[in-house]
Design a protein around this motif. Structure first.
Motif, mmCIF file in Angstrom:
data_model
loop_
_atom_site.group_PDB
_atom_site.id
_atom_site.type_symbol
_atom_site.label_atom_id
_atom_site.label_comp_id
_atom_site.label_asym_id
_atom_site.label_seq_id
_atom_site.Cartn_x
_atom_site.Cartn_y
_atom_site.Cartn_z
ATOM 1 N N UNK B 215 0.854 -1.059 0.154
ATOM 2 C CA UNK B 215 0.055 0.061 0.013
ATOM 3 C C UNK B 215 0.781 1.315 0.107
ATOM 4 N N UNK B 216 0.176 2.334 -0.041
ATOM 5 C CA UNK B 216 1.133 3.547 -0.394
ATOM 6 C C UNK B 216 2.185 3.571 0.670
ATOM 7 N N UNK B 217 1.741 3.679 1.771
ATOM 8 C CA UNK B 217 2.708 4.089 3.125
ATOM 9 C C UNK B 217 3.659 2.978 3.240
ATOM 10 N N UNK B 218 3.269 1.828 3.166
ATOM 11 C CA UNK B 218 4.224 0.475 3.129
ATOM 12 C C UNK B 218 5.447 0.784 2.145
ATOM 13 N N UNK B 219 5.247 1.285 1.045
ATOM 14 C CA UNK B 219 6.354 1.523 0.317
ATOM 15 C C UNK B 219 7.271 2.608 0.638
ATOM 16 N N UNK B 220 6.684 3.502 1.427
ATOM 17 C CA UNK B 220 7.701 4.463 2.074
ATOM 18 C C UNK B 220 8.459 4.077 3.055
ATOM 19 N N UNK B 221 7.866 3.174 3.992
ATOM 20 C CA UNK B 221 8.542 2.483 4.854
ATOM 21 C C UNK B 221 9.775 1.601 4.335
ATOM 22 N N UNK B 222 9.290 0.931 3.313
ATOM 23 C CA UNK B 222 10.565 0.012 2.473
ATOM 24 C C UNK B 222 11.663 1.007 2.094
ATOM 25 N N UNK B 223 11.312 2.159 1.768
ATOM 26 C CA UNK B 223 12.591 3.134 1.327
ATOM 27 C C UNK B 223 13.456 3.655 2.376
ATOM 28 N N UNK B 224 12.901 3.558 3.572
ATOM 29 C CA UNK B 224 13.888 3.753 4.663
ATOM 30 C C UNK B 224 14.954 2.624 4.659
ATOM 31 N N UNK B 259 25.970 4.381 -7.353
ATOM 32 C CA UNK B 259 25.502 5.704 -7.977
ATOM 33 C C UNK B 259 25.131 5.134 -9.520
ATOM 34 N N UNK B 260 25.876 4.532 -10.198
ATOM 35 C CA UNK B 260 25.667 3.971 -11.370
ATOM 36 C C UNK B 260 24.358 2.967 -11.429
ATOM 37 N N UNK B 261 24.227 2.420 -10.575
ATOM 38 C CA UNK B 261 23.277 1.453 -10.477
ATOM 39 C C UNK B 261 21.865 2.064 -10.470
ATOM 40 N N UNK B 262 21.891 3.179 -9.801
ATOM 41 C CA UNK B 262 20.470 3.715 -9.584
ATOM 42 C C UNK B 262 20.008 4.207 -11.033
ATOM 43 N N UNK B 263 21.003 4.787 -11.905
ATOM 44 C CA UNK B 263 20.409 5.380 -13.049
ATOM 45 C C UNK B 263 20.038 4.333 -14.032
ATOM 46 N N UNK B 274 4.702 -0.109 -19.942
ATOM 47 C CA UNK B 274 3.859 0.335 -21.254
ATOM 48 C C UNK B 274 4.032 1.918 -21.108
ATOM 49 N N UNK B 275 3.323 2.433 -19.794
ATOM 50 C CA UNK B 275 3.341 3.726 -19.842
ATOM 51 C C UNK B 275 4.471 4.758 -19.291
ATOM 52 N N UNK B 276 5.761 3.854 -19.164
ATOM 53 C CA UNK B 276 6.893 4.535 -18.797
ATOM 54 C C UNK B 276 6.905 4.928 -17.324
ATOM 55 N N UNK B 277 5.828 4.484 -16.370
ATOM 56 C CA UNK B 277 5.852 4.524 -15.142
ATOM 57 C C UNK B 277 6.775 3.802 -14.229
ATOM 58 N N UNK B 278 7.376 4.322 -13.455
ATOM 59 C CA UNK B 278 8.617 3.669 -12.458
ATOM 60 C C UNK B 278 7.722 2.512 -11.289
ATOM 61 N N UNK B 279 8.450 1.640 -10.864
ATOM 62 C CA UNK B 279 8.110 0.508 -10.211
ATOM 63 C C UNK B 279 8.608 0.578 -9.065
ATOM 64 N N UNK B 280 8.083 0.885 -7.773
ATOM 65 C CA UNK B 280 8.687 0.961 -6.437
ATOM 66 C C UNK B 280 9.609 -0.259 -5.993
ATOM 67 N N UNK B 281 8.999 -1.361 -6.563
ATOM 68 C CA UNK B 281 9.851 -2.806 -6.453
ATOM 69 C C UNK B 281 11.505 -2.427 -7.045
ATOM 70 N N UNK B 282 11.438 -1.986 -8.090
ATOM 71 C CA UNK B 282 12.770 -1.838 -8.724
ATOM 72 C C UNK B 282 13.473 -0.810 -8.137
ATOM 73 N N UNK B 283 12.939 0.354 -7.734
ATOM 74 C CA UNK B 283 13.920 1.458 -7.124
ATOM 75 C C UNK B 283 14.286 0.925 -5.616
ATOM 76 N N UNK B 284 13.140 -0.021 -5.004
ATOM 77 C CA UNK B 284 13.607 -0.377 -3.726
ATOM 78 C C UNK B 284 14.733 -1.414 -3.604
ATOM 79 N N UNK B 285 14.824 -2.040 -4.795
ATOM 80 C CA UNK B 285 15.854 -3.174 -4.754
ATOM 81 C C UNK B 285 16.998 -3.133 -5.641
#
Lengths: 460, 460, 460
Positions: B215-224, B259-263, B274-285
């Motif tokens: 859910x929205x807030x659980x993804x923010x906790x994961x970003x910590x 740093x390179x890995x993030x980009x 398809x719509x070019x949107x980012x997926x939190x799972x990828x950013x988190x991991x």
């Protein structure tokens, strides 16, 4: 007007092109500094313990890690206060900082660490790269919610470049002291960001008003950012100071200034609301102004009470700014400053520059000792006509150079970002993660409620 | 099928038995290392300042604390992305790590710090114990949501044991260099966990599908979690390297790779939707894969651009893995990998092993200096027939040994955990905190809505 | 009974008056310690690297930053478990700590760092100021949700004063060792806070019962606090120990004790619930008791197994306290202890004092070495009639002195705080942020639902 916000080609292309450029430039230019190079240890008596101890790594690495946390968690979470923009706040800050530190290693390296055709990087370069990106994070705060990640990468590319030029002018040409970056980081970053957001003015932003505020839990996430910035700011201001007493003093001064700032920010926040209630925006932001404002003078003999006075004033100025100045800037000057960076970085940055100039102009050998004065202002091998008042004048000049670079650079970069090709959202879809992120459905809601349809409505 | 998930006797018994065993074994075996022992300071000139400065504590303690944060906050919060499994993610990670570090101090101590009948522990042992537990945290990611805390304690007991044996084979028998643990921690941990989850395959896990997302807030906790892992990874990879330039270099290389890995992770995440949107799972991991993949080579003369290339590749490989490989593993190979550890630790771990082998095989005295080469590969008192290519071969062998230990060990431990006596939840109650935790009623809901009745329904 | 909770004049006045007083007192009394003073470096061979290395800054600064995080993020977020009191938990903790560290620098400075008419501050003073404030954060836990920020500032003013007197008696008059503050910080802080909350007893607090519990996400925020306290506790207990082996040993002992404590807290939490489910309150709090209880003895030769035993016992005692003692204290003794500080700081603090007394009484030159013993107990220049048993007696006396100071001081301060003029909330409005904060409307609720009207209803 419906802009195309599908970044499927633009964002990947921008990321990959920039990253390939970084790989090539690093391959050509970047090598290890002697302290990080296996080869050079020969000249430094390998196996000799005292040689290892004197490695710059042990003087700077703990501070580096604290600064690193400020850039990624501090700035990232500070901006999660918006109810539907947490992914973008943390995620885009992550993206721009990851790119920015690479580009800053190169730009700052060419100016300051270029030897024999190579940029020699060590832990101090990592800190300075983080510092440089800090100024981009500041500017991000002004345009938060209104720009696409492609725009942010472009802004980072240019801002890091301009930052490095400005920093070179200040530190190397004017011989200005600015270890904590009141001028180079905060003043430059804030007025650059404000100019950019002025150029990008959105007359119909009121259409996104409903999302331009916090919900209960988003304010708590933002406090994570606030506290890590507040706690680690002594490391920020002392990280690149001279070894020994200068680092030590910078940490103490910053600690004092920040403490005082909290009390006056709370006082003003309560006094300015009819029912005396505190406003989370002030607690999240104005409490940090004291750290900004001792950035230049922290390593000088500012004295603990001097730091308290600086913090005292900045807590008041910053809170007043949030209550009176930000609405004025938006309604009259068409400057839409999402996070109020003018109050947290702009005014306190200028105050910091002034405090630094005055403190330098008042330096004398009674306070510093003869040797201490030469050491504090790096006078070894310096022109003999140095005087405190001259140093003070150069410090003051540094403020104006930073402001000029910020305004001119901001106009230029703002103009580029205004082109309608970077995937920015329409006015009614600002401050909304769902534009650029796959956002989970809220549980307990009808599954038929299609995600994208929420973008048009002010409240999902 | 309704298993009994009441752990009232099993969990307390497991905890108390294991803890009593720890007390007894520590009493028999564990003492302080000379640097932490009051008695030994006599031999080290007490009161001599330079003696205190050379205490291992000051070389390693800041890195230790960073690693400690990675294990408890980093891994713990990274796994809070699930909407109803935050208590378990953080809490069970806390439990298994607290037990694991004690058992690791013993196991690793017997292999590496055993002198005169005692294990002598110092700060480096604490770091290594945290490292060992890191591999358990990795494996936990594969079985997250599907196992009971009793199963986790048993898995920790065996995995720490196997880790220590594998580490001994690699570091002491094969003389492999693996300071950041690409092989010992990540490759071993990931393939061990994947084998266990393969054995524990749940054919009807789709019944819990509704809770297997954020859910929205659980993804923010994961970003910590993500950010603290990302920021402190330079400390992770440099924590046990040689003093001086090796630690310094390891931090720089890891900083660059991440740093390179993030980009590239952002680029691929956007390009594959398809719509070019980012997926939190990828950013988190996927943004972390660069840290895993320079684990082995970070302390070597990999060069900053070499690190960027490693990060560049891993951001791509890891994101592709999340999009294509994880669904394939689940549907075809019956490997249910909750957190996608194969993408974050498995493949990048193997890449890291290969990068380390190649970098070692290419080592020469031109790059390292004659003394530097001997120092970097600990050749003092080493057999004289050492050559870079031999080192490279041993490094490569280390990858296969780690894989073999992981697979064989995983089969064995998975078999034990499959016994239906450990209090695991039924397929329809996976990914649900309420099975093992007292969960507060949601406010604004009818109080008559009994908590336990929610366990059967896919959505509370 | 409706008290006036509008703090518009009282809070700003209190903040500004206190801050002005701090500025004046700092101006008169506070200067830099030699290690932080530019002038003094002359006497210390400026430019001499080994002189810079020996700067106290490098021995203590990493520990200082960890302690700083514990005070502001650790204590602040630990208390966010309440569903509607997160702003106040983090924000008021921020406020009281920011004031407290300034006042503590003065109070502790007069007692311990007063030379030639000036308080000379360095990094060790910053740590000790944070420690002192830690005891106020502990006491805050007892009165959480029931006091106004004005009351908290007054409590901080008095508690810091009393803390400093008590610390002076223990450390300087009784020559007690208490580096981690089991007695000075935890025992004193807990029983002071419990006495204050006893005086402030609210017979109708049940009217706020609905808000006196967690919601799902507030428990996760609290775990951020728990984990940062847990992870950095080794730094807390070692921060002001002697250089070298004492710091090293204190970190190891604390690491061990905390690890053991987690397992027994989990065991008891599960065993004491009918269905064997874990309670977040225990995981958030009882897991930390091991850190409290090795505060005194951590720097002594407690041995790793000794630390495990202490942690083992405290995890049990603390969890039992939460289940049985807290309800008893509330119903029978009229002590309303919001966070259960008696279980986390009170009992473990006393246990820690006892463990320290016993460990000191058992000290001998076989375990410490002749020189090590003198060094560990600072016997250089000490009266020659020192003996371990005498030290043990003084340690034990320290417990009673701390308890007496806490009880007498708590009665006095509680009496002041009971005056109905400080803006405290009525019984039915306790544990509610909206009393003192502007709280955002929940989205998806009718805007006509006025914010203040929610204050009367038990559930908004």
């Amino acid at each position: 007007m419906a802009w195309n916000t599908n970044l499927r080609w633009r964002l990947p292309l921008a990321c990959l092109l920039l990253q390939v450029a970084m790989v090539v430039l690093f391959g050509v230019f970047v090598r290890y500094s002697p302290d990080a190079d296996a080869h050079w240890t020969e000249a430094k008596k390998p196996g000799n313990l005292s040689s290892d101890l004197e490695n710059e790594f042990y003087y700077r690495y703990p501070s580096f890690q604290d600064v690193h946390v400020m850039i990624f968690v501090g700035f990232g979470f500070l901006m999660t206060f918006l109810q539907r923009y947490g992914y973008s706040s943390v995620g885009f800050n992550f993206l721009l900082a990851a790119f920015g530190i690479q580009w800053a290693l190169l730009m700052q390296g060419w100016f300051h660490s270029f030897q024999g055709g190579y940029i020699l990087v060590g832990v101090e370069n990592l800190i300075n790269a983080d510092f440089c990106v800090g100024s981009v994070c500041v500017a991000f705060g002004a345009v938060l919610g209104k720009v696409s990640p492609v725009q942010l990468l472009i802004m980072t590319l240019f801002q890091v470049t301009l930052f490095s030029v400005n920093e070179f002018i200040l530190l190397s040409l004017l011989n200005v002291k600015d270890a904590g970056g009141s001028m180079t980081i905060h003043t430059f970053g804030a007025y650059f960001g404000l100019t950019v957001t002025w150029i990008l003015y959105r007359p119909n932003l009121y259409q996104s008003k409903a999302r331009q505020s916090a919900v209960y839990h988003s304010d708590l996430f933002a406090m994570i950012g606030t506290l890590f910035l507040w706690m680690y700011w002594p490391s920020f201001n002392s990280a690149v100071s001279n070894h020994g007493d200068a680092q030590h003093r910078a940490a103490i001064n910053t600690y004092c200034s920040l403490a005082a700032c909290v009390l006056t920010a709370v006082a003003l926040s309560s006094a300015l609301q009819k029912k005396g209630k505190l406003d989370m925006v002030h607690i999240q932001n104005a409490t940090l102004a004291g750290g900004v404002a001792v950035g230049t003078a922290a390593e000088m003999m500012l004295m603990p009470y001097g730091s308290l006075i600086v913090g005292f004033i900045c807590g008041i100025v910053s809170t007043l700014g949030f209550v009176y100045l930000t609405p004025f800037l938006e309604s009259r000057l068409r400057i839409q400053d999402t996070c109020g960076i003018h109050n947290l970085h702009g005014m306190p940055g200028i105050i910091g520059g002034i405090v630094g100039a005055v403190t330098a102009a008042c330096a004398n050998s009674r306070v510093y000792g003869q040797e201490g004065l030469a050491h504090a202002f790096d006078l070894e091998g310096f022109k003999t006509d140095w005087s405190p008042s001259l140093q003070g004048s150069f410090q003051a000049a540094g403020i104006f150079v930073s402001l000029a670079m910020a305004l001119v650079g901001g106009l230029f970069v703002g103009g580029i970002l205004k082109l309608p090709i970077w995937g920015q959202a329409s006015d009614e879809n600002c401050f909304e993660d769902a534009v650029y992120w796959e956002v989970p459905e809220e549980p307990k809601h009808a599954a038929s409620h299609a995600e994208d349809s929420t973008l048009k409505a002010p409240e999902p």
